[in-house]
Design an enzyme around this catalytic site. Structure first.
Site, PDB file in Angstrom:
ATOM      1  N   ASN A 169       0.740  -1.089  -0.146  1.00  0.00           N
ATOM      2  CA  ASN A 169       0.128  -0.194   0.068  1.00  0.00           C
ATOM      3  C   ASN A 169       0.781   1.335   0.106  1.00  0.00           C
ATOM      4  O   ASN A 169       1.333   1.623   0.921  1.00  0.00           O
ATOM      5  CB  ASN A 169      -0.819  -0.042   1.206  1.00  0.00           C
ATOM      6  CG  ASN A 169      -1.833  -1.102   1.335  1.00  0.00           C
ATOM      7  OD1 ASN A 169      -2.984  -0.954   0.486  1.00  0.00           O
ATOM      8  ND2 ASN A 169      -1.719  -2.210   1.825  1.00  0.00           N
ATOM      9  N   GLU A 170       1.070   1.687  -1.127  1.00  0.00           N
ATOM     10  CA  GLU A 170       1.957   2.955  -1.332  1.00  0.00           C
ATOM     11  C   GLU A 170       1.354   4.203  -0.904  1.00  0.00           C
ATOM     12  O   GLU A 170       0.226   4.299  -0.811  1.00  0.00           O
ATOM     13  CB  GLU A 170       2.521   2.823  -2.688  1.00  0.00           C
ATOM     14  CG  GLU A 170       3.448   1.795  -3.233  1.00  0.00           C
ATOM     15  CD  GLU A 170       4.714   1.689  -2.477  1.00  0.00           C
ATOM     16  OE1 GLU A 170       5.126   2.265  -1.810  1.00  0.00           O
ATOM     17  OE2 GLU A 170       5.512   0.798  -3.199  1.00  0.00           O
ATOM     18  N   PRO A 171       2.039   5.327  -1.001  1.00  0.00           N
ATOM     19  CA  PRO A 171       1.405   6.500  -0.688  1.00  0.00           C
ATOM     20  C   PRO A 171       0.454   6.828  -1.423  1.00  0.00           C
ATOM     21  O   PRO A 171       0.401   6.576  -2.617  1.00  0.00           O
ATOM     22  CB  PRO A 171       2.784   7.490  -0.755  1.00  0.00           C
ATOM     23  CG  PRO A 171       3.895   6.720  -0.507  1.00  0.00           C
ATOM     24  CD  PRO A 171       3.770   5.301  -0.974  1.00  0.00           C
TER      25      PRO A 171
END
Ligand code: F6R
Length: 637
Positions: A169-171
């Site tokens: 879950n990236e920025p």
């Protein structure tokens, strides 16, 4: 306050500071921390077994959980821990990715855990990296549904990426996101580049459990080891909850613990600037740290700090202990002043009572350990130059061959020269064939590795000759732990330690320099330092050891903080240029190296900026204005 091992307490029972929004526990090392986490998981499995219930575990991959898995395997093999009731759901998988690729998380999980325990293969769930594009959406919905069918995750193990990702879950990820396909952040791909032998081979997408999926777990434990995680750990624990740092969403989960080693915790306010949190026990090390911080914070030099500056920044206790700022400032100024020397091997015929090194013996035997064949010149090229010029007997030991960092095209250049020069030379054609037909998934053939190691050896000899070190004093140890042909290395073994011990015993040095780079606890530098420290321990009863001092330089990435420095060696502008030339001898490491990471600066630029920065910081504290400085910390053993 110092970082100590806290007992493994549950959230709610720990002493929170006003800065921290997530329960966290700091252990002195990752091994000890991992054993504690494995124990918690084992206890949960047994508890569920007693109730004849499945134990649903959310599992992570990456370097962080490896030791937890090792301990779980040990408990299975030696203590009879059964995984018969365990149902597992892995966080993520690269896309596209074949199951049997060495890079797949499927492969990782079997290699580190599933192949060694009695889990029912039907209970293992790992997102697939080969789902056709038009089926991915439904596949992800089904993955979440499956978790729900089992009653949700009892326990979720997490690592954290330097982007702040949990799972992938990236920025930008949403608070309630479910399992889905995402595109990987550039930094995440850069961090994975070394194990894929180059960023171009790292997949751009992955399937990941969502933040919402993770947050539904009954218990969450996030692991982080190493200084390279320290900043994102601070943002996660102390910063605002924001989609820019997805791990900060855990602030809303009341049964989360973040488990850290000391290096990963070093940016937390209570550790970095404890005077802002509560009363401190003030020793000289902490005073120096606080004074350097106060100068940087107030943008004043040491001798300009006032009582009010100390009082306004949580240091009234210090002031009370020391009497007044005037005396304290002078004492701290002198302490820093005494770390500066242009005579790293000691100044002959001078009073050495407040110098970092002894004056005698006048001509010292110096042994410089360099983990890779270029760390010596990158991290201490100017000091090395001074040691040679000041007449010391300088030896250099290159600990590893550094072969995997040579690109195929670079190796090809050399083989083709040999082919042009001696067309009949045996073995050359097969080397060319090997390089051309290389499968990126598999390690280099031995002959190619040898060639690449030789390229680095010749580059290192070029640099050491340029700095005036005789060839006889240059030692290539080719430590076996490194020789896997892949980024993943073997654990340190007796042969590694013996090779280092033999050399130390042969040289009987007065000074040893070694790379004390602890930023990455899995990295080559750390293993190389461990080999030196283990060798020193083996040799401690030898008579030459009582005169042997050990100085640690830091690796190519970071520099010691000012308060940690015991010896700062200034470089003249000419020496800066000479050091640059010495680094240039390492041509295979120029122009975009294989393991560049996220820092795209060339090594000589990094070295110069780092040495310039140290000199600038000393100057801003009110000390003399030098062109550059190399820094060392004394290792007490
Ligand atoms: C792995 C995962 C990632 C890693 C993170 C840290 O399944 O989802 O979030 O936990 O990238 O990786 P390491 O532990 O290698 O630093």
């Amino acid at each position: 306050m110092t970082v100590a091992d806290l007992s493994y307490q549950a959230p709610g029972t720990f002493e929170e500071t006003r800065f921290e929004k997530i329960h966290n526990i700091v252990f002195s090392n990752a091994e000890q921390a991992s054993v504690n986490v494995a124990r918690e998981i084992a206890a949960l499995i047994r508890q569920k077994q007693a109730k004849q219930q499945p134990c649903v575990l959310g599992l992570a991959t990456g370097s962080s959980p490896i030791k937890v898995y090792e301990e779980l395997v040990r408990m299975h093999q030696e203590e009879g821990l059964s995984f018969g009731n365990v149902v597992s759901f892995n966080l993520d998988e690269y896309c596209p990715m074949e199951k049997n690729s060495v890079h797949s998380y499927h492969y990782f999980m079997h290699q580190h855990l599933f192949d060694h325990i009695d889990i029912d293969p039907k209970h293992i769930h790992i997102p697939s990296g080969t789902i056709p594009q038009d089926e991915i959406h439904q596949y992800c919905i089904d993955y979440d549904l499956k978790i729900k069918e089992y009653g949700g995750l009892d326990f979720q193990l997490l690592g954290i990426g330097r982007t702040g990702h949990i799972g992938f879950n990236e920025p930008g990820s949403h608070f309630n996101s479910g399992t889905r396909i995402i595109s990987l952040d550039h930094l995440t791909r850069a961090d994975a580049a070394s194990s894929f032998l180059g960023i171009d081979n790292v997949p751009r997408r992955a399937i990941t459990m969502g933040i919402g999926t993770v947050k539904n777990a009954g218990r969450i434990v996030l692991l982080a080891w190493g200084g390279h995680k320290a900043e994102i750990v601070r943002e996660t624990i102390e910063g605002p909850m924001t989609s820019e740092v997805p791990a900060s969403y855990l602030q809303t989960h009341k049964n989360t613990s973040i488990v850290l080693n000391e290096e990963a915790a070093e940016e937390l306010t209570r550790i970095k600037t404890p005077w802002l949190v509560g009363p401190c026990i003030w020793d000289d090390f902490l005073i120096s740290k606080a004074v350097v911080w106060l100068c940087e914070h107030t943008q004043k030099s040491i001798l300009k700090l006032t009582d009010k500056d100390y009082n306004d920044h949580g240091m009234s206790g210090l002031l009370a202990q020391e009497g007044n700022s005037y005396d304290l400032n002078i004492r701290m100024f002198n302490r820093l002043q005494h770390t500066i020397t242009g005579w790293p091997g000691g100044k002959p015929n001078a009073d050495d009572s407040s110098r970092p090194e002894r004056a005698l013996p006048k001509r010292k035997k110096v042994l410089i350990f360099s983990p890779h064949p270029d760390d010596d010149v990158i991290s201490m090229g100017g000091t090395l130059d001074r040691l040679v010029e000041q007449g010391h007997e300088v030896h250099i030991a290159y600990q590893t061959s550094g072969n995997i960092a040579v690109a195929d095209h670079e190796a090809m250049k050399y083989v083709e020269i040999i082919q042009d020069l001696c067309p009949d030379k045996k073995g050359v054609d097969s080397l060319i064939k090997e390089i051309n037909s290389r499968n990126k998934n598999i390690e280099d053939d031995l002959s190619v590795r040898r060639l690449k190691g030789l390229i680095r050896k010749r580059e290192a000899l070029g640099a050491s000759r340029f700095l005036g070190v005789p060839d006889n004093n240059v030692h290539f140890l080719n430590l076996p732990f490194y020789e896997t042909g892949t980024v993943k290395k073997l654990p340190i073994g007796p042969e590694d330690i013996d090779a280092v011990s033999r050399l130390i015993a042969q040289v009987q040095p007065h000074q040893i320099y070694a790379a004390g780079d602890l930023a990455d606890p899995h990295g080559t530098h750390k293993v190389c330092l461990d080999a030196v420290l283990a060798a020193l321990k083996n040799l401690r009863s030898r008579s030459f050891m009582k005169d042997c001092w050990v100085w640690l330089y830091r690796g190519a990435w970071l520099e010691w903080d000012i308060h940690q420095i015991d010896m700062a060696v200034p470089l003249s502008p000419d020496q800066v240029l000479k050091k640059r030339k010495a680094i240039f001898f390492h041509q295979s490491q120029k122009d975009g190296v294989m393991f560049q990471g996220n820092d795209t600066r060339e090594f000589w630029v990094r070295a110069e900026e780092r040495n310039d920065e140290t000199a600038r910081r000393y100057h801003e504290l009110g000390l003399a204005d030098y062109a550059a400085m190399e820094a060392f910390k004394k290792y007490e053993f």
